[in-house]
Write a protein that holds these residues in place. Structure first.
Motif, PDB file in Angstrom:
ATOM      1  N   GLU A 187       0.829  -1.208   0.000  1.00 45.95           N
ATOM      2  CA  GLU A 187       0.000   0.000   0.000  1.00 45.95           C
ATOM      3  C   GLU A 187       0.864   1.259   0.000  1.00 45.95           C
ATOM      4  O   GLU A 187       0.534   2.244  -0.675  1.00 45.95           O
ATOM      5  CB  GLU A 187      -0.932  -0.012   1.211  1.00 45.95           C
ATOM      6  N   THR A 190       2.020   1.751  -3.381  1.00 46.81           N
ATOM      7  CA  THR A 190       0.924   2.287  -4.192  1.00 46.81           C
ATOM      8  C   THR A 190       0.876   3.806  -4.109  1.00 46.81           C
ATOM      9  O   THR A 190       0.810   4.503  -5.135  1.00 46.81           O
ATOM     10  CB  THR A 190      -0.419   1.692  -3.731  1.00 46.81           C
ATOM     11  N   ARG A 191       0.896   4.319  -2.901  1.00 42.83           N
ATOM     12  CA  ARG A 191       0.824   5.771  -2.729  1.00 42.83           C
ATOM     13  C   ARG A 191       2.063   6.460  -3.291  1.00 42.83           C
ATOM     14  O   ARG A 191       1.969   7.523  -3.932  1.00 42.83           O
ATOM     15  CB  ARG A 191       0.622   6.106  -1.258  1.00 42.83           C
ATOM     16  N   ARG A 203      -1.384   5.747 -13.681  1.00 44.22           N
ATOM     17  CA  ARG A 203      -2.082   5.723 -12.403  1.00 44.22           C
ATOM     18  C   ARG A 203      -1.713   4.465 -11.627  1.00 44.22           C
ATOM     19  O   ARG A 203      -1.448   3.414 -12.211  1.00 44.22           O
ATOM     20  CB  ARG A 203      -3.605   5.741 -12.607  1.00 44.22           C
ATOM     21  N   VAL A 205      -3.190   2.325  -8.186  1.00 38.97           N
ATOM     22  CA  VAL A 205      -4.243   2.188  -7.177  1.00 38.97           C
ATOM     23  C   VAL A 205      -4.128   0.817  -6.530  1.00 38.97           C
ATOM     24  O   VAL A 205      -3.364  -0.038  -6.975  1.00 38.97           O
ATOM     25  CB  VAL A 205      -5.644   2.363  -7.813  1.00 38.97           C
ATOM     26  N   LEU A 256     -11.626   0.463 -10.979  1.00 38.61           N
ATOM     27  CA  LEU A 256     -10.510   1.373 -10.735  1.00 38.61           C
ATOM     28  C   LEU A 256      -9.570   1.446 -11.935  1.00 38.61           C
ATOM     29  O   LEU A 256      -8.909   2.465 -12.153  1.00 38.61           O
ATOM     30  CB  LEU A 256      -9.725   0.931  -9.495  1.00 38.61           C
ATOM     31  N   VAL A 264      -8.387   9.134 -10.722  1.00 35.83           N
ATOM     32  CA  VAL A 264      -8.240   8.421  -9.453  1.00 35.83           C
ATOM     33  C   VAL A 264      -6.869   7.766  -9.418  1.00 35.83           C
ATOM     34  O   VAL A 264      -6.551   6.918 -10.254  1.00 35.83           O
ATOM     35  CB  VAL A 264      -9.331   7.337  -9.289  1.00 35.83           C
ATOM     36  N   THR A 265      -6.074   8.150  -8.445  1.00 36.50           N
ATOM     37  CA  THR A 265      -4.777   7.509  -8.256  1.00 36.50           C
ATOM     38  C   THR A 265      -4.373   7.601  -6.791  1.00 36.50           C
ATOM     39  O   THR A 265      -4.821   8.485  -6.054  1.00 36.50           O
ATOM     40  CB  THR A 265      -3.705   8.145  -9.165  1.00 36.50           C
ATOM     41  N   VAL A 267      -5.181   5.665  -4.339  1.00 42.73           N
ATOM     42  CA  VAL A 267      -6.178   5.216  -3.371  1.00 42.73           C
ATOM     43  C   VAL A 267      -6.002   3.740  -3.052  1.00 42.73           C
ATOM     44  O   VAL A 267      -5.507   2.970  -3.868  1.00 42.73           O
ATOM     45  CB  VAL A 267      -7.621   5.456  -3.863  1.00 42.73           C
ATOM     46  N   VAL A 268      -6.426   3.359  -1.856  1.00 45.67           N
ATOM     47  CA  VAL A 268      -6.512   1.957  -1.458  1.00 45.67           C
ATOM     48  C   VAL A 268      -7.966   1.710  -1.091  1.00 45.67           C
ATOM     49  O   VAL A 268      -8.456   2.216  -0.084  1.00 45.67           O
ATOM     50  CB  VAL A 268      -5.588   1.634  -0.277  1.00 45.67           C
ATOM     51  N   LEU A 269      -8.672   0.954  -1.930  1.00 45.66           N
ATOM     52  CA  LEU A 269     -10.112   0.758  -1.753  1.00 45.66           C
ATOM     53  C   LEU A 269     -10.384  -0.543  -1.004  1.00 45.66           C
ATOM     54  O   LEU A 269     -10.126  -1.626  -1.527  1.00 45.66           O
ATOM     55  CB  LEU A 269     -10.804   0.722  -3.113  1.00 45.66           C
TER      56      LEU A 269
END
Length: 278
Positions: A187, A190-191, A203, A205, A256, A264-265, A267-269
């Motif tokens: 995660e 990801t960020r 992107r 995500v 996503l 949208v980039t 993010v952790v859904l």
């Protein structure tokens, strides 16, 4: 295996300018090329089938040829297609080979889904280098190397990286701390990558599944009693009171990754029935 080469579409000079309103310069799901690791079973299989159902061309990566062939056969009736690629993504040279195969077959890469994972339980005091190494290699190192290899191609297509984490990693998870740590590390990647790659039009995500009905416990050789105890614990900690389905996670991944999510980039859904907030 028959090789199919598809020409890449034209892109803008500035990848950041690609939005859902840019027409043909940002392809829809139909015809997009998607690479998915751990695609033989569970969430990976469901995600491969979901993309194929929308007309995508999927390179399904996994260690075992038989489950991959089953995944590909299930997509035979759809508009898209699934090409199996059996390989151990932790082996030297395999991340490069996977991306090279996708580009040789289809001419491009639009989406990379880092889904493959190894779960290894254990309390502090029981770990060894041998028990930790496979989790780090599969859950963390392989996604880094695969993403690194795919980025030049994703930049050309305005592509997307989707990392599969776990919502449980956002809470304490006794006896599974190393696995959870690898996923929370994913995660952070990801960020960080979302910021790093935004100027290049890529992107990044993540989707964080909660308790999902998959055969992962079977793959670990757990006893029926241990599997029942795990499921009972998971349901007790899920406000919706049930296990999720792999298809529900696949829906989040495809949404996503869709061109309509072009702003949208990072993010952790969570897809976890409320487990994180409950």
């Amino acid at each position: 295996m028959e090789q199919r080469t598809h020409a890449a579409t034209t892109t803008t000079s500035d990848p950041r300018a690609r939005t859902a309103d840019n027409g043909p310069e940002l392809p829809g799901t139909h015809g997009r090329v998607v690479v998915i690791t751990g695609a033989g079973t569970g969430i990976g299989r469901a995600t491969a089938l979901a993309f194929a159902a929308e007309g995508a061309r999927v390179v399904a990566v996994g260690r075992r040829p038989e489950p991959l062939a089953e995944t590909a056969a299930l997509a035979a009736e759809g508009d898209g297609e699934i090409v199996p690629y059996a390989a151990d993504i932790t082996a030297d040279g395999v991340p490069e080979a996977v991306v090279r195969h996708a580009v040789a077959t289809y001419g491009r890469v639009d989406v990379l889904v880092n889904n493959a994972a190894v779960v290894g339980g254990g309390a502090l005091g029981s770990y060894t280098r041998e028990s930790i190494a496979p989790q780090l290699a599969t859950n963390l190192v392989a996604p880094v190397l695969l993403t690194q290899e795919a980025v030049p191609h994703l930049e050309r297509t305005g592509g997307v990286v989707v990392n599969i984490s776990t919502s449980v990693g956002q809470r304490a998870w006794p006896h599974n701390a190393v696995y959870a740590a690898t996923k929370t590390g994913l995660e952070l990647l990801t960020r960080s990558w979302a910021v790093e790659l935004a100027p290049r039009g890529v992107r990044v995500v993540a989707v964080a599944p909660g308790a999902i009905e998959t055969p992962i416990a079977d793959h670990q050789g757990w006893s029926p009693e241990r599997r029942r105890a795990l499921r009972a614990w998971q349901i007790a900690h899920t406000p919706m009171g049930r296990l999720g389905r792999a298809g529900e996670v696949a829906w989040a991944v495809t949404r996503l990754a869709a061109p309509s999510a072009s702003f949208v980039t990072g993010v952790v859904l969570p897809v976890d029935g409320g487990a994180v907030v409950g």
